[in-house]
Motif scaffolding. Structure first.
Motif, short mmCIF file in Angstrom:
data_model
loop_
_atom_site.label_atom_id
_atom_site.label_comp_id
_atom_site.label_asym_id
_atom_site.label_seq_id
_atom_site.Cartn_x
_atom_site.Cartn_y
_atom_site.Cartn_z
N MET A 26 0.85 -1.19 0.00
CA MET A 26 0.00 0.00 0.00
C MET A 26 0.89 1.24 0.00
SD MET A 26 -2.87 1.20 2.79
CE MET A 26 -3.81 -0.28 2.52
N GLN A 27 0.54 2.22 -0.83
CA GLN A 27 1.34 3.43 -0.92
C GLN A 27 1.14 4.29 0.33
OE1 GLN A 27 0.52 5.70 -4.40
NE2 GLN A 27 2.12 7.21 -4.03
N ALA A 28 2.24 4.81 0.86
CA ALA A 28 2.16 5.66 2.04
C ALA A 28 1.41 6.94 1.72
CB ALA A 28 3.57 5.97 2.54
N ARG A 29 0.59 7.39 2.67
CA ARG A 29 -0.19 8.62 2.49
C ARG A 29 0.41 9.73 3.33
NH1 ARG A 29 -4.03 4.74 3.49
NH2 ARG A 29 -4.35 5.57 5.58
N ALA A 30 0.21 10.96 2.88
CA ALA A 30 0.65 12.12 3.66
C ALA A 30 -0.10 12.17 4.99
CB ALA A 30 0.41 13.40 2.87
N LYS A 31 0.57 12.62 6.03
CA LYS A 31 -0.04 12.65 7.36
C LYS A 31 0.29 13.97 8.04
CE LYS A 31 0.47 7.65 8.06
NZ LYS A 31 1.12 7.38 6.74
N THR A 32 -0.59 14.43 8.89
CA THR A 32 -0.33 15.59 9.75
C THR A 32 -0.20 15.08 11.17
OG1 THR A 32 -1.56 17.10 8.31
CG2 THR A 32 -1.18 17.79 10.59
N ILE A 33 0.95 15.32 11.79
CA ILE A 33 1.23 14.84 13.14
C ILE A 33 1.40 16.03 14.07
CG2 ILE A 33 2.88 13.57 14.58
CD1 ILE A 33 3.41 11.79 12.15
N GLN A 34 0.76 15.97 15.20
CA GLN A 34 0.83 17.04 16.18
C GLN A 34 1.75 16.64 17.32
OE1 GLN A 34 -2.76 19.38 17.53
NE2 GLN A 34 -2.42 18.19 19.40
N ILE A 35 2.73 17.50 17.63
CA ILE A 35 3.62 17.30 18.77
C ILE A 35 3.30 18.36 19.81
CG2 ILE A 35 6.01 17.17 19.58
CD1 ILE A 35 5.44 15.00 17.63
N PHE A 36 3.00 17.93 21.02
CA PHE A 36 2.68 18.86 22.11
C PHE A 36 3.74 18.76 23.19
CE2 PHE A 36 0.33 19.48 26.23
CZ PHE A 36 0.25 20.87 26.13
N LEU A 37 4.25 19.90 23.62
CA LEU A 37 5.26 19.97 24.69
C LEU A 37 4.60 20.55 25.93
CD1 LEU A 37 8.14 21.59 22.57
CD2 LEU A 37 7.65 19.15 22.87
N PRO A 38 4.21 19.73 26.90
CA PRO A 38 3.49 20.23 28.07
C PRO A 38 4.24 21.32 28.83
CG PRO A 38 3.37 17.84 27.99
CD PRO A 38 4.35 18.26 26.94
N SER A 39 5.58 21.21 28.88
CA SER A 39 6.36 22.20 29.62
C SER A 39 6.99 23.25 28.70
CB SER A 39 7.48 21.50 30.40
OG SER A 39 8.45 20.97 29.51
N GLY A 40 6.85 23.06 27.39
CA GLY A 40 7.49 23.95 26.44
C GLY A 40 8.92 23.57 26.11
N ASP A 41 9.45 22.55 26.79
CA ASP A 41 10.83 22.12 26.59
C ASP A 41 10.86 20.97 25.59
OD1 ASP A 41 13.44 21.31 26.69
OD2 ASP A 41 13.46 20.81 28.83
N PRO A 42 11.53 21.14 24.42
CA PRO A 42 11.57 20.05 23.44
C PRO A 42 12.34 18.83 23.91
CG PRO A 42 12.99 21.86 22.76
CD PRO A 42 12.20 22.34 23.94
N GLN A 43 13.14 18.96 24.97
CA GLN A 43 13.85 17.82 25.53
C GLN A 43 13.09 17.20 26.70
OE1 GLN A 43 16.54 16.65 23.97
NE2 GLN A 43 16.20 18.33 22.54
N GLY A 44 11.94 17.75 27.02
CA GLY A 44 11.14 17.24 28.12
C GLY A 44 10.11 16.23 27.65
N ILE A 45 8.99 16.17 28.36
CA ILE A 45 7.90 15.27 27.98
C ILE A 45 7.31 15.74 26.66
CG2 ILE A 45 5.60 14.45 28.62
CD1 ILE A 45 6.48 14.68 31.55
N ARG A 46 7.10 14.80 25.74
CA ARG A 46 6.53 15.13 24.42
C ARG A 46 5.36 14.20 24.13
NH1 ARG A 46 10.84 15.14 19.79
NH2 ARG A 46 11.41 13.11 20.65
#
Length: 284
Positions: free
Chosen positions: A1-21
């Motif tokens: 099956m051909q891969a389809r384009a996707k929209t993925i949402q990343i949320f940073l609860p603390s605003g820190d990209p190295q923290g919880i994601r």
């Protein structure tokens, strides 16, 4: 099956990209949450830690060139992670897979756990610490189809968070360009892929390393490849017993030659052109 384009949402609860994601495809019910071990207490205070989930513990395997993962499932995530925090030393990050709709039954979780263990072992990028392949279940075909769709979403989100747990490494392709490294008497062949440099089975690496190489990180990797039998002694050299993917041309060249090398210049095609000339200069 051909891969389809996707929209993925990343949320940073603390605003820190190295923290919880948190990662999710907003039209689907699966959510993945990545938790650094140092922030476990913060995650345990979040409502998402209260229910059930499939979870993954990631860390380094001292005895292997590959990182390590433990895969499990639970109906009480908070209690299970606290237990692993006390009893398992290796892991540094946890990833939990849960349903935003809180619709995962115990059977769902058990079947997903089995799919995840199977997928991780087939990809063979990580040392899977689980002793078994998960529980065998008598499940209906509709439930299996549902779980496989959930797994597919989790697989995409896992890679998005940077854990290529289920992705099989790019394999050498018949007819693709082959590059050669012959420095210091070596006889190595490799292909340049989207993921790095794949040194081909049968390539011959230098038997010894230089003194200056012994205090480098690549020397540790070389010893691990020897310990795992990926590099085996033969006639004063080390021979690759299987195709092996390195993250960069320089890493591949360093392991082959036993010295720090610029892989972009060390690897050359049959016409004697460097990888740099064939790939980087053309793209510039």
């Amino acid at each position: 099956m051909q891969a389809r384009a996707k929209t993925i949402q990343i949320f940073l609860p603390s605003g820190d990209p190295q923290g919880i994601r948190q990662a999710e495809i907003t039209t689907r019910i699966v959510r993945l949450i990545e938790v650094p071990r140092a922030l476990l207490k913060d995650f345990l205070a979040m409502p998402e830690s209260a229910g059930g989930a499939v979870y993954f513990l990631f860390g380094d395997a001292e005895e292997s060139a590959k990182p390590k993962v433990y895969i499990g499932q639970t109906t009480d995530l908070k209690k299970r992670l606290v237990k692993h925090h006390k009893e398992r030393d290796f892991w540094q990050r946890a990833v939990v897979m849960l349903s935003r709709a809180e619709s995962l039954t115990t059977t769902h979780s058990l079947y997903l756990e089995r799919l995840c263990i199977k997928g991780a072992k087939e990809a063979d990028r990580f040392v899977v610490e689980n002793d078994t392949n998960g529980n065998k279940l008598n499940t209906t075909k509709p439930m299996e189809a549902e779980c496989e769709e959930l797994f597919e979403t989790g697989e995409t989100l896992m890679s998005t968070l940077g854990f290529q747990l289920f992705e099989r490494p790019a394999k050498p392709v018949d007819g693709a360009h082959v590059y050669f490294c012959t420095a210091s008497g070596t006889e190595a062949r490799a292909q340049y892929t989207a993921e790095g440099m794949a040194v081909l089975k049968g390539s011959k690496a230098r038997g010894q390393v230089t003194d200056s190489f012994k205090d480098k990180g690549f020397h540790v990797l070389r010893k691990q490849l020897e310990a795992e039998g990926i590099l085996k002694p033969a006639g004063g050299q080390l021979v690759f017993t299987q195709d092996y993917l390195f993250k960069s041309p320089s890493a591949a060249a360093a392991i082959v030659v036993g010295n720090n090398m610029n892989g972009w210049l060390s690897w050359k095609n049959q016409e004697g052109k460097t990888l740099d000339a064939v790939v980087r200069q053309v793209a510039a």
